[in-house]
Design a protein around this motif. Structure first.
Motif, PDB file in Angstrom:
ATOM      1  N   PHE A 234       0.823  -1.208   0.000  1.00 41.92           N
ATOM      2  CA  PHE A 234       0.000   0.000   0.000  1.00 41.92           C
ATOM      3  C   PHE A 234       0.858   1.259   0.000  1.00 41.92           C
ATOM      4  CE2 PHE A 234      -3.179  -3.003   1.646  1.00 41.92           C
ATOM      5  CZ  PHE A 234      -4.277  -2.660   0.848  1.00 41.92           C
ATOM      6  N   THR A 235       1.993   1.227   0.739  1.00 42.23           N
ATOM      7  CA  THR A 235       2.866   2.392   0.755  1.00 42.23           C
ATOM      8  C   THR A 235       3.610   2.526  -0.570  1.00 42.23           C
ATOM      9  OG1 THR A 235       4.693   1.151   1.774  1.00 42.23           O
ATOM     10  CG2 THR A 235       3.156   2.254   3.248  1.00 42.23           C
ATOM     11  N   TYR A 346      -4.986   6.732   0.737  1.00 51.72           N
ATOM     12  CA  TYR A 346      -5.002   5.298   1.008  1.00 51.72           C
ATOM     13  C   TYR A 346      -6.448   4.808   1.025  1.00 51.72           C
ATOM     14  CZ  TYR A 346      -0.109   5.290   2.666  1.00 51.72           C
ATOM     15  OH  TYR A 346       1.257   5.379   2.764  1.00 51.72           O
TER      16      TYR A 346
END
Length: 397
Positions: A234-235, A346
């Motif tokens: 995700f990062t 996010y």
């Protein structure tokens, strides 16, 4: 003769008492090397006697600049609201913000927390750090002993002990947040007695139990635990969307021989020092502070930081000193980059499962524009003095 004998006996008793006093003073002095060491670094050591080491207390170090005190209080509020453990906060700030921080605590729901306010005196920076002409947002240390912390209890009773000497406009105008950036280098000199501490930046919200972070198992020989910049898919997606660097190449100038001599792969993953757990005994044993100071001085002489540096000025020395010598945090304990773009977001489901959120970058959640500010705002406590206010669309603040 009897009178003379009595006088002699009294004199002998007095001499014995004097010898005992001298011996006691000598032993007391010889058992205080730590205090003398701190004083040699411009540090006072007058701390309350009740401040003792205990595994039942989670010690957290956080800075509070005058313009961002509300952010610090939001972080503290999120920590105490999500744990049943006893937490002790060491709040490091500048002289002008000591009263502000104390008032913020005492006049709000935070008045019941355990804390101590430590004052950072920027006078010691004069002649030792300077803004880079091409990067005025960065500070470059010159000398190894540039940090001064004056310890004050939360009541800040002894105000007269603080020097009233004036500083030039140059030093007054240095960004307070950047002045406090270097506190994390000097953890053993804070005068605290804990074996382990947690350091967090002020643009952080903790959603998990801080005790779980405190209890992380560090590998043998490691003085700290950080979150790698290559830890979560995700990062990775977030980083790609904003074009951010996550390797050593983004922080160090690999054209410089001093950097080449480190033999660190420029594509090696970096880490973020805005949240970490530190083992104080190991930190002292490895002389981490001295190592960090060395690279700060080297940068002043050689400009070894990258001109396109991807993060804060405190990051490059830590990347060098802790290269391949740190324990990796669970990535959910440091979900970051929330402040690097006003648009990149996010997935909400992912953030709900995160233990700690970090708005590192220029887009802070108390300002507009910013992303996921609702997750930060739920922990915000209005400033009783009205100094710290939220900036929202349509706001004049």
């Amino acid at each position: 003769m009897p009178l003379l004998k009595k006088i002699n006996q009294v004199l002998i008793v007095l001499l014995v008492l004097l010898a005992c006093l001298l011996l006691h003073s000598s032993l007391k002095f010889s058992t205080q090397p730590k205090k003398a060491y701190r004083q040699s670094h411009g540090l006072t050591a007058d701390l309350p006697a009740e401040e003792v080491e205990t595994d039942d207390v989670v010690p957290v170090i956080i800075c509070a600049s005058e313009e961002r005190t509300g952010a610090t209080m939001a972080t503290i509020n999120s920590i105490i609201s999500n744990t049943d453990s006893s937490v002790f906060f060491y709040i490091v700030t500048l002289r002008d913000a000591v009263k502000i921080a104390r008032r913020y605590i005492e006049k709000t729901k935070l008045k019941g927390i355990q804390y101590k306010i430590l004052e950072f005196n920027p006078m010691v920076l004069r002649g030792k750090v300077k803004p880079d002409s091409s990067r005025p947002d960065l500070l470059h240390p010159v000398s190894s002993q540039f940090l001064l912390l004056n310890y004050v209890v939360s009541t800040y009773a002894n105000q007269s002990a603080v020097s009233n000497a004036s500083v030039s406009d140059t030093w007054n105008n240095l960004n307070c947040v950047l002045q406090l950036n270097f506190v994390r280098f000097y953890l053993p000199l804070l005068g605290i007695s804990h074996r382990r501490v947690i350091y967090v930046d002020d643009d952080v919200i903790v959603q998990g139990d801080i005790k779980d972070l405190y209890n992380i198992k560090l590998k043998t020989g490691h003085a700290a635990a950080f979150a790698s910049d290559c830890d979560l898919p995700f990062t990775h997606e977030m980083v790609r969307s904003i074009g951010m660097q996550t390797t050593y190449m983004g922080f160090l100038d690999y054209r410089k021989q001093e950097v080449k001599d480190l033999a660190i792969n420029p594509n090696h993953c970096s880490f973020n020092p805005g949240v970490f757990v530190a083992e104080i005994k190991e930190w002292k044993k490895q002389k981490i502070t001295k190592q960090l100071e060395r690279w700060m001085e080297e940068n002043f002489r050689q400009n070894i930081y990258s001109s396109a540096m991807a993060g804060g000025v405190a990051t490059p020395p830590m990347l060098i000193v802790f290269h391949d010598k740190y324990t990796a945090l669970d990535p959910l304990w440091h979900v970051r980059h929330l402040g690097w773009s006003p648009n990149a977001r996010y997935a909400e489901s992912f953030l709900q499962g995160a233990q700690l959120l970090h708005w590192n970058g220029p887009f802070k959640p108390w300002n507009d524009p910013a992303v996921h500010s609702d997750l930060w705002k739920r922990w915000f406590i209005p400033d009783p003095s009205g100094r710290f206010t939220l900036t929202r669309p349509g706001s004049d603040s």
